[in-house]
Design a protein around this motif. Structure first.
Motif, PDB file in Angstrom:
ATOM      1  N   THR A  66       0.766  -1.202  -0.106  1.00  0.00           N
ATOM      2  CA  THR A  66       0.114  -0.201  -0.186  1.00  0.00           C
ATOM      3  C   THR A  66       0.876   1.314   0.033  1.00  0.00           C
ATOM      4  OG1 THR A  66      -1.866  -1.177   1.292  1.00  0.00           O
ATOM      5  CG2 THR A  66      -1.652   1.275   1.091  1.00  0.00           C
ATOM      6  N   HIS A  67       0.604   2.221  -0.890  1.00  0.00           N
ATOM      7  CA  HIS A  67       1.174   3.417  -0.922  1.00  0.00           C
ATOM      8  C   HIS A  67       2.477   3.303  -1.039  1.00  0.00           C
ATOM      9  CE1 HIS A  67      -2.456   5.762  -0.462  1.00  0.00           C
ATOM     10  NE2 HIS A  67      -2.749   4.775   0.203  1.00  0.00           N
ATOM     11  N   ALA A  68       3.454   2.353  -1.651  1.00  0.00           N
ATOM     12  CA  ALA A  68       4.734   2.020  -2.106  1.00  0.00           C
ATOM     13  C   ALA A  68       4.752   2.851  -3.293  1.00  0.00           C
ATOM     14  CB  ALA A  68       4.894   0.931  -1.990  1.00  0.00           C
ATOM     15  N   ALA A  70       5.992   3.130  -7.125  1.00  0.00           N
ATOM     16  CA  ALA A  70       5.840   2.021  -7.968  1.00  0.00           C
ATOM     17  C   ALA A  70       7.060   1.156  -8.095  1.00  0.00           C
ATOM     18  CB  ALA A  70       5.285   2.427  -9.241  1.00  0.00           C
ATOM     19  N   GLU A  71       8.259   1.950  -8.302  1.00  0.00           N
ATOM     20  CA  GLU A  71       9.587   1.384  -8.280  1.00  0.00           C
ATOM     21  C   GLU A  71      10.140   0.243  -7.393  1.00  0.00           C
ATOM     22  OE1 GLU A  71       8.736   5.328  -9.841  1.00  0.00           O
ATOM     23  OE2 GLU A  71       9.096   4.654  -7.705  1.00  0.00           O
ATOM     24  N   ILE A  72       9.269   0.444  -6.209  1.00  0.00           N
ATOM     25  CA  ILE A  72       9.788  -0.742  -5.301  1.00  0.00           C
ATOM     26  C   ILE A  72       8.703  -1.739  -5.018  1.00  0.00           C
ATOM     27  CG2 ILE A  72      11.464   0.840  -4.039  1.00  0.00           C
ATOM     28  CD1 ILE A  72       9.309   0.716  -1.726  1.00  0.00           C
ATOM     29  N   ILE A  73       7.508  -1.778  -5.718  1.00  0.00           N
ATOM     30  CA  ILE A  73       6.615  -2.890  -5.565  1.00  0.00           C
ATOM     31  C   ILE A  73       7.177  -4.216  -5.646  1.00  0.00           C
ATOM     32  CG2 ILE A  73       4.390  -3.896  -6.536  1.00  0.00           C
ATOM     33  CD1 ILE A  73       3.383  -0.807  -7.079  1.00  0.00           C
ATOM     34  N   GLY A  74       7.939  -4.532  -6.669  1.00  0.00           N
ATOM     35  CA  GLY A  74       8.579  -5.791  -7.131  1.00  0.00           C
ATOM     36  C   GLY A  74       9.412  -6.515  -5.977  1.00  0.00           C
ATOM     37  N   LYS A  75      10.220  -5.395  -5.288  1.00  0.00           N
ATOM     38  CA  LYS A  75      11.066  -5.580  -4.141  1.00  0.00           C
ATOM     39  C   LYS A  75      10.114  -6.132  -2.842  1.00  0.00           C
ATOM     40  CE  LYS A  75      14.521  -3.164  -1.199  1.00  0.00           C
ATOM     41  NZ  LYS A  75      14.969  -1.642  -1.040  1.00  0.00           N
ATOM     42  N   HIS A  91      -2.638  -2.263  -3.529  1.00  0.00           N
ATOM     43  CA  HIS A  91      -3.640  -1.378  -3.249  1.00  0.00           C
ATOM     44  C   HIS A  91      -3.223  -0.274  -4.528  1.00  0.00           C
ATOM     45  CE1 HIS A  91      -5.920   1.978  -1.831  1.00  0.00           C
ATOM     46  NE2 HIS A  91      -6.403   1.397  -0.801  1.00  0.00           N
ATOM     47  N   GLY A  92      -4.224  -0.473  -5.235  1.00  0.00           N
ATOM     48  CA  GLY A  92      -4.038   0.178  -6.656  1.00  0.00           C
ATOM     49  C   GLY A  92      -4.699   1.811  -6.426  1.00  0.00           C
ATOM     50  N   GLU A  93      -4.690   2.299  -7.640  1.00  0.00           N
ATOM     51  CA  GLU A  93      -5.116   3.611  -8.001  1.00  0.00           C
ATOM     52  C   GLU A  93      -6.550   3.326  -8.102  1.00  0.00           C
ATOM     53  OE1 GLU A  93      -2.863   5.499 -11.520  1.00  0.00           O
ATOM     54  OE2 GLU A  93      -2.012   3.710 -11.130  1.00  0.00           O
ATOM     55  N   THR A  94      -7.438   4.414  -7.504  1.00  0.00           N
ATOM     56  CA  THR A  94      -8.883   4.502  -7.379  1.00  0.00           C
ATOM     57  C   THR A  94      -9.244   5.824  -7.680  1.00  0.00           C
ATOM     58  OG1 THR A  94      -9.178   4.938  -5.093  1.00  0.00           O
ATOM     59  CG2 THR A  94      -8.975   2.620  -5.816  1.00  0.00           C
ATOM     60  N   LEU A  95     -10.313   6.348  -7.796  1.00  0.00           N
ATOM     61  CA  LEU A  95     -10.956   7.499  -8.005  1.00  0.00           C
ATOM     62  C   LEU A  95     -11.097   8.333  -6.713  1.00  0.00           C
ATOM     63  CD1 LEU A  95     -14.008   6.977 -10.357  1.00  0.00           C
ATOM     64  CD2 LEU A  95     -11.915   7.753 -11.094  1.00  0.00           C
ATOM     65  N   ASN A 104      -0.767   0.853 -10.595  1.00  0.00           N
ATOM     66  CA  ASN A 104      -1.507  -0.388 -11.249  1.00  0.00           C
ATOM     67  C   ASN A 104      -0.616  -0.909 -12.183  1.00  0.00           C
ATOM     68  OD1 ASN A 104      -3.690   0.483  -9.498  1.00  0.00           O
ATOM     69  ND2 ASN A 104      -5.066   1.021 -11.243  1.00  0.00           N
ATOM     70  N   LEU A 105      -0.040  -0.262 -13.210  1.00  0.00           N
ATOM     71  CA  LEU A 105       0.848  -0.896 -13.994  1.00  0.00           C
ATOM     72  C   LEU A 105       2.010  -1.596 -13.659  1.00  0.00           C
ATOM     73  CD1 LEU A 105       1.236  -0.839 -17.200  1.00  0.00           C
ATOM     74  CD2 LEU A 105       2.512   1.139 -16.910  1.00  0.00           C
ATOM     75  N   SER A 106       2.554  -0.983 -12.680  1.00  0.00           N
ATOM     76  CA  SER A 106       3.789  -1.536 -11.802  1.00  0.00           C
ATOM     77  C   SER A 106       3.243  -2.838 -11.437  1.00  0.00           C
ATOM     78  CB  SER A 106       4.466  -0.834 -10.839  1.00  0.00           C
ATOM     79  OG  SER A 106       5.514  -1.437  -9.970  1.00  0.00           O
ATOM     80  N   ALA A 107       2.181  -2.877 -10.599  1.00  0.00           N
ATOM     81  CA  ALA A 107       1.675  -3.986 -10.015  1.00  0.00           C
ATOM     82  C   ALA A 107       1.452  -5.334 -10.987  1.00  0.00           C
ATOM     83  CB  ALA A 107       0.559  -3.883  -9.315  1.00  0.00           C
ATOM     84  N   VAL A 108       0.864  -5.052 -12.239  1.00  0.00           N
ATOM     85  CA  VAL A 108       0.530  -6.058 -12.979  1.00  0.00           C
ATOM     86  C   VAL A 108       1.820  -6.509 -13.824  1.00  0.00           C
ATOM     87  CG1 VAL A 108      -1.943  -5.250 -13.491  1.00  0.00           C
ATOM     88  CG2 VAL A 108      -0.112  -4.650 -14.819  1.00  0.00           C
TER      89      VAL A 108
END
Length: 112
Positions: A66-68, A70-75, A91-95, A104-108
């Motif tokens: 959550t709230h990390a 995007a560059e460190i999501i994989g780590k 925890h992705g982007e929402t409205l 979201n793009l990093s996560a997928v």
């Protein structure tokens, strides 16, 4: 579900007991984590193991990154897996939630 280890209100055992009383066969506890608290997965691991051994409900250990950045999501996902998280979600982007653009793009694109 989230326990007191992030923004939930119950201990993992309380969550499991309530779910069991409601005849659920399985639940997942996926507390919010980032670089500051990812080690909470270890704290939860012991109680989940106790529940699996002694109760009539399956509890799956997970983590919600959550709230990390995007560059460190994989780590963080790799570390969560090493800490025995069976389910890892982001925890992705929402409205309505101010999550960093590109989350979201990093996560997928993670391959763990």
């Amino acid at each position: 579900m989230h326990s007191i280890f992030s923004d939930g209100e119950l201990l993992p055992s309380e969550i499991a007991r309530r779910a069991s009383v409601l005849n659920h066969k399985a639940i997942a506890i996926t507390d919010h984590v980032d670089a500051s608290n990812i080690d909470c997965i270890k704290k939860i691991r012991g109680v989940i193991q106790d529940i699996k051994e002694n109760w009539d409900i399956e509890v799956i250990q997970g983590a919600e990154i959550t709230h990390a950045p995007a560059e460190i999501i994989g780590k963080l996902a790799v570390k969560a897996r090493k800490l025995d998280a069976e389910i890892i979600v982001v925890h992705g982007e929402t409205l309505v939630e101010p999550v960093i653009e590109g989350t979201n793009l990093s996560a997928v694109h993670q391959e763990i």
